[in-house]
Design an enzyme around this catalytic site. Structure first.
Site, PDB file in Angstrom:
ATOM      1  N   VAL A 265      -1.946  -5.500  -6.044  1.00  0.00           N
ATOM      2  CA  VAL A 265      -2.782  -4.487  -6.690  1.00  0.00           C
ATOM      3  C   VAL A 265      -2.423  -3.099  -6.161  1.00  0.00           C
ATOM      4  O   VAL A 265      -2.587  -2.083  -6.834  1.00  0.00           O
ATOM      5  CB  VAL A 265      -4.277  -4.826  -6.462  1.00  0.00           C
TER       6      VAL A 265
ATOM      7  N   SER B  42      -1.290   0.322 -11.146  1.00  0.00           N
ATOM      8  CA  SER B  42      -0.538  -0.342 -12.225  1.00  0.00           C
ATOM      9  C   SER B  42      -1.466  -1.141 -13.142  1.00  0.00           C
ATOM     10  O   SER B  42      -1.171  -1.318 -14.323  1.00  0.00           O
ATOM     11  CB  SER B  42       0.563  -1.233 -11.659  1.00  0.00           C
TER      12      SER B  42
ATOM     13  N   ASP C  58      -4.511  -9.756  -5.138  1.00  0.00           N
ATOM     14  CA  ASP C  58      -4.050  -9.138  -3.890  1.00  0.00           C
ATOM     15  C   ASP C  58      -4.604  -9.927  -2.720  1.00  0.00           C
ATOM     16  O   ASP C  58      -5.703 -10.498  -2.803  1.00  0.00           O
ATOM     17  CB  ASP C  58      -4.527  -7.680  -3.804  1.00  0.00           C
TER      18      ASP C  58
ATOM     19  N   ASP D 200      -3.724 -15.295  -1.797  1.00  0.00           N
ATOM     20  CA  ASP D 200      -2.389 -15.179  -1.217  1.00  0.00           C
ATOM     21  C   ASP D 200      -1.380 -15.742  -2.218  1.00  0.00           C
ATOM     22  O   ASP D 200      -1.491 -16.904  -2.620  1.00  0.00           O
ATOM     23  CB  ASP D 200      -2.370 -15.992   0.090  1.00  0.00           C
TER      24      ASP D 200
ATOM     25  N   HIS E  12       6.878  -9.194  -1.687  1.00  0.00           N
ATOM     26  CA  HIS E  12       8.344  -9.060  -1.786  1.00  0.00           C
ATOM     27  C   HIS E  12       9.081  -9.937  -0.778  1.00  0.00           C
ATOM     28  O   HIS E  12      10.269  -9.741  -0.527  1.00  0.00           O
ATOM     29  CB  HIS E  12       8.786  -7.601  -1.676  1.00  0.00           C
TER      30      HIS E  12
ATOM     31  N   GLU F 289       9.723  -7.651  -9.255  1.00  0.00           N
ATOM     32  CA  GLU F 289      10.091  -6.282  -8.892  1.00  0.00           C
ATOM     33  C   GLU F 289      10.668  -6.240  -7.471  1.00  0.00           C
ATOM     34  O   GLU F 289      10.427  -7.136  -6.669  1.00  0.00           O
ATOM     35  CB  GLU F 289       8.860  -5.369  -8.920  1.00  0.00           C
ATOM     36  N   ASP F 290      11.367  -5.154  -7.191  1.00  0.00           N
ATOM     37  CA  ASP F 290      11.842  -4.818  -5.838  1.00  0.00           C
ATOM     38  C   ASP F 290      12.712  -5.925  -5.247  1.00  0.00           C
ATOM     39  O   ASP F 290      12.537  -6.341  -4.087  1.00  0.00           O
ATOM     40  CB  ASP F 290      10.656  -4.511  -4.918  1.00  0.00           C
TER      41      ASP F 290
HETATM   42  C1  LIG Z   1       3.718  -2.582  -3.696  1.00  0.00           C
HETATM   43  S1  LIG Z   1       1.995  -2.920  -3.597  1.00  0.00           S
HETATM   44  C2  LIG Z   1       1.585  -3.151  -5.300  1.00  0.00           C
HETATM   45  C3  LIG Z   1       1.635  -1.897  -6.109  1.00  0.00           C
HETATM   46  C4  LIG Z   1       1.072  -2.025  -7.498  1.00  0.00           C
HETATM   47  N1  LIG Z   1       1.542  -3.213  -8.176  1.00  0.00           N
HETATM   48  C5  LIG Z   1       1.469  -0.801  -8.330  1.00  0.00           C
HETATM   49  O1  LIG Z   1       2.531  -0.835  -9.002  1.00  0.00           O
HETATM   50  O2  LIG Z   1       0.701   0.163  -8.339  1.00  0.00           O
HETATM   51  C6  LIG Z   1       1.976  -4.514  -2.923  1.00  0.00           C
HETATM   52  C7  LIG Z   1       0.603  -5.142  -2.759  1.00  0.00           C
HETATM   53  O3  LIG Z   1       0.806  -6.533  -2.503  1.00  0.00           O
HETATM   54  C8  LIG Z   1      -0.217  -7.001  -1.629  1.00  0.00           C
HETATM   55  N2  LIG Z   1       0.243  -8.227  -0.950  1.00  0.00           N
HETATM   56  C9  LIG Z   1       1.007  -8.344   0.167  1.00  0.00           C
HETATM   57  N3  LIG Z   1       1.184  -9.643   0.495  1.00  0.00           N
HETATM   58  C10 LIG Z   1       0.544 -10.370  -0.465  1.00  0.00           C
HETATM   59  C11 LIG Z   1       0.360 -11.776  -0.667  1.00  0.00           C
HETATM   60  N4  LIG Z   1       0.902 -12.688   0.152  1.00  0.00           N
HETATM   61  N5  LIG Z   1      -0.381 -12.166  -1.720  1.00  0.00           N
HETATM   62  C12 LIG Z   1      -0.937 -11.262  -2.569  1.00  0.00           C
HETATM   63  N6  LIG Z   1      -0.794  -9.904  -2.407  1.00  0.00           N
HETATM   64  C13 LIG Z   1      -0.062  -9.475  -1.364  1.00  0.00           C
HETATM   65  C14 LIG Z   1      -0.454  -5.839  -0.694  1.00  0.00           C
HETATM   66  O4  LIG Z   1      -1.753  -5.897  -0.121  1.00  0.00           O
HETATM   67  C15 LIG Z   1      -0.230  -4.622  -1.590  1.00  0.00           C
HETATM   68  O5  LIG Z   1      -1.454  -4.101  -2.036  1.00  0.00           O
END
Ligand SMILES: C[S@@+](CC[C@H](N)C(=O)[O-])C[C@H]1O[C@@H](n2cnc3c(N)ncnc32)[C@H](O)[C@@H]1O
Length: 382
Positions: free
Chosen positions: A195, A207, A224, A242, A268, A293-294
């Site tokens: 998120v 997003s 998230d 998760d 990622h 992505e990424d």
């Molecule tokens: C790059 S940000 C997302 C940005 C968003 N999608 C945008 O484009 O505005 C990555 C998000 O992934 C979440 N995240 C990290 N590890 C995660 C996991 N194992 N499961 C779910 N969410 C996770 C983080 O808390 C973070 O808020």
């Protein structure tokens, strides 16, 4: 404000908005005209982007049967707000059939109509209205644009408006437009993993806002690991979980149903991307898209990637490359089937970004009489 319809009701309204006026009216009657009116006014306010400005009072009237449901909107230094009561003497009033408004907001491209709309201005008797525009003109123009032109906004502009790094740090909108554009007016279920805002519970959601505006008929879900459920809003549902946990993802599917689009912009970490794909690709609808992505992190050991070898299927890009072989599974002699083989319609790679199309991949392959080994080819010497 009057209670809006719930998520299931909204799904019904969106689907009806793609059909006949009678069908829309029947669903409005079933859900309750007051709740539907509250829902469309909320959607309208969200899409109209009315900025803070001089005081302007606008009345919106939604006709249904013999009744007109009225809402007062007040613009001022804090932006636009909904008033508990209709406005006494509005600067402008906009009245339209509720059925037509539902179809304009939630219908497919080309379904928008203003045939039943009547706009009245409050100050036309004031001679000064002839030589300068009234402040109400811009407010009504924005409301009318939100109703009549829901598809007239591009992704890059939306990313800038809501602060998503999909444009700026990355140049993803061009690719998203290419793949998402043809689906834009479909009644979709979209899930984005990640998120935004990371550990800060109060940040993120950029997003999700982008998708909500880009796809006017979609129900959008965000997942998230941090609880960001306060970002839940009309057409947007934010869940905590998760992405590497099959149990958490099963719970998401239970709430959301089968998605048409999944976008993985979460941790990622390669193993997490693969775990999410294993849980979610099987439930993705046919005709749908799975986006990662990424993908540069596939080369970075800090994200579970590999620095010196590029084809390891335990990395995100190494795995995605195996799907290219899966596309041709019917042509490969002695292949051990992968769970994805019958459903891979296409794999598209871009810089740091990949789209997987889910489609039946069971064309049948080349005829069996064509020899598979070069050395056996009839009439061709070794
Ligand atoms: C790059 S940000 C997302 C940005 C968003 N999608 C945008 O484009 O505005 C990555 C998000 O992934 C979440 N995240 C990290 N590890 C995660 C996991 N194992 N499961 C779910 N969410 C996770 C983080 O808390 C973070 O808020």
């Amino acid at each position: 404000m009057q209670t809006t319809v719930d998520r299931t009701g909204l799904g019904r309204l969106i689907s009806a908005a793609g059909g006949s006026a009678d069908g829309i009216t029947a669903v409005i009657d079933d859900l309750g005209a007051d709740a539907v009116a509250a829902t469309v006014v909320r959607e309208l306010l969200h899409r109209a982007d009315v900025p803070a400005g001089p005081d302007v009072a606008v009345q919106v009237g939604l006709r249904h049967g013999d009744a007109t449901i009225r809402y007062g909107l007040q613009v001022g230094s804090a932006g636009i707000a909904h008033l508990p009561e209709p406005v006494g003497t509005p600067d402008a009033s906009l009245t339209q059939d509720l059925t037509e408004v539902v179809r304009s907001l939630f219908g497919p491209r080309g379904a928008q109509s203003s045939a039943s709309r009547v706009v009245h201005w409050g100050h036309l008797e004031d001679p000064s209205a002839f030589d300068r525009p009234l402040p109400a003109y811009d407010v009504v123009r924005r409301l009318v644009d939100a109703l009549d032109r829901p598809y007239d906004i591009g992704l890059a502009e939306l990313c800038v408006r809501y602060g998503s790094d999909k444009w700026g740090h990355h140049t993803y909108p061009r690719r998203y437009e290419q793949h998402f554009g043809p689906l834009r007016d479909q009644p979709l279920t979209i899930l984005e993993i990640g998120v935004g805002g990371f550990g800060d519970q109060h940040r993120g959601g950029a997003s999700l806002e982008v998708w909500r505006r880009y796809f006017p008929r979609a129900l959008v879900y965000g997942l998230d690991i941090v609880d960001k459920s306060h970002l839940t809003d009309q057409r947007v549902t934010v869940l905590q979980g998760d992405q590497s946990s099959p149990a958490d993802l099963a719970r998401v599917v239970e709430v959301m149903g089968r998605p048409d689009i999944v976008i993985d912009d979460g941790s990622h970490v390669s193993a997490h991307l693969l775990a999410s794909f294993a849980s979610l690709f099987p439930v993705l609808r046919h005709g749908g898209l799975y986006v990662m992505e990424d993908l540069q992190t596939s080369y970075w050991p800090t994200f579970g990637g590999r620095a010196g070898t590029y084809d390891d299927p335990a990395t995100s890009l190494g795995f995605l490359k195996t799907l290219v072989d899966g596309l041709h599974h019917e042509e490969i002699v002695g292949r051990t089937p992968a769970f994805t083989d019958p459903d891979i319609g296409g794999v598209h790679f871009y810089h740091n970004l990949a789209f997987v199309e889910k489609e039946r991949n069971l064309d049948g392959g080349a005829p069996s009489w064509i020899p598979r080994g070069v050395r056996q080819r009839a009439g061709v010497p070794d």
